[in-house]
Design a protein around this motif. Structure first.
Motif, short mmCIF file in Angstrom:
data_model
loop_
_atom_site.label_atom_id
_atom_site.label_comp_id
_atom_site.label_asym_id
_atom_site.label_seq_id
_atom_site.Cartn_x
_atom_site.Cartn_y
_atom_site.Cartn_z
N SER A 10 112.51 70.01 28.57
CA SER A 10 113.54 68.99 28.43
C SER A 10 114.93 69.48 28.82
N GLY A 11 115.05 70.78 29.10
CA GLY A 11 116.35 71.35 29.43
C GLY A 11 117.16 71.72 28.21
N GLN A 12 116.53 71.72 27.05
CA GLN A 12 117.17 72.06 25.79
C GLN A 12 116.71 73.44 25.33
N VAL A 13 117.49 74.04 24.46
CA VAL A 13 117.12 75.33 23.88
C VAL A 13 117.55 75.33 22.41
N LYS A 14 116.77 76.00 21.57
CA LYS A 14 117.12 76.11 20.16
C LYS A 14 117.88 77.40 19.93
N LEU A 15 118.98 77.28 19.19
CA LEU A 15 119.79 78.43 18.78
C LEU A 15 119.73 78.51 17.27
N THR A 16 119.47 79.71 16.76
CA THR A 16 119.47 79.91 15.32
C THR A 16 120.63 80.83 14.97
N PHE A 17 121.52 80.34 14.11
CA PHE A 17 122.67 81.09 13.64
C PHE A 17 122.35 81.63 12.26
N SER A 18 122.73 82.88 12.00
CA SER A 18 122.47 83.51 10.70
C SER A 18 123.67 84.36 10.32
N VAL A 19 124.17 84.15 9.09
CA VAL A 19 125.34 84.87 8.59
C VAL A 19 125.05 85.32 7.17
N PRO A 20 125.27 86.60 6.83
CA PRO A 20 125.05 87.04 5.45
C PRO A 20 125.89 86.22 4.46
N VAL A 21 125.29 85.88 3.33
CA VAL A 21 125.97 85.07 2.31
C VAL A 21 127.27 85.71 1.85
N PRO A 43 126.07 71.82 8.40
CA PRO A 43 126.20 72.79 7.31
C PRO A 43 125.00 73.74 7.32
N MET A 44 125.26 75.00 7.05
CA MET A 44 124.20 76.00 7.03
C MET A 44 123.54 76.02 5.65
N GLN A 45 122.27 76.37 5.62
CA GLN A 45 121.49 76.43 4.39
C GLN A 45 121.24 77.90 4.01
N VAL A 46 121.25 78.18 2.72
CA VAL A 46 120.98 79.54 2.25
C VAL A 46 119.48 79.80 2.32
N LYS A 47 119.10 80.86 3.01
CA LYS A 47 117.72 81.34 3.11
C LYS A 47 117.75 82.81 2.71
N ARG A 48 117.26 83.09 1.52
CA ARG A 48 117.31 84.43 0.93
C ARG A 48 118.75 84.90 0.80
N ASP A 49 119.17 85.86 1.61
CA ASP A 49 120.51 86.43 1.48
C ASP A 49 121.43 86.07 2.66
#
Length: 108
Positions: A10-21, A43-49
């Motif tokens: 489709s010409g799209q790409v997924k980007l995953t952003f991760s920042v320590p809490v 808004p980002m969701q908390v996943k573990r730390d």
């Protein structure tokens, strides 16, 4: 940290952003030209730390983005491909960056 997915047909790409809490206690959003700089769009969701968020963007153009923490605190991601006064710039599809590359066009 930023993880780039594979480009889809489709010409799209997924980007995953991760920042320590601990870098933004209280809450964090990814804000950029891909969401019209809307601080409520992603808004980002908390996943573990860490805070995490995956977005889908066009693979054929660089994006400009920053993080917005609670209290109106803006900061950049050290993993961005390029930084300037507008924030971090990212090529959604991984490409090699040569020393003589032109800076990415700024859009905002």
């Amino acid at each position: 940290m930023i993880k780039r997915g594979k480009q889809a047909q489709s010409g799209q790409v997924k980007l995953t952003f991760s920042v320590p809490v601990d870098q933004a206690p209280g809450g964090l959003s990814v804000v950029g030209d891909f969401n019209d700089w809307d601080p409520y769009a992603h808004p980002m969701q908390v996943k573990r730390d860490s805070y995490e968020l995956t977005v889908t963007v066009p693979a054929d153009r660089p994006i400009c983005f920053r993080y917005l923490a609670d209290g109106g605190v803006w900061f950049d991601d050290v993993d961005a491909d390029y930084h300037d006064q507008h924030g971090g710039h990212l090529r959604p599809v991984a490409q090699s960056v040569e020393a003589d590359d032109e800076p990415l066009a700024v859009s905002a």
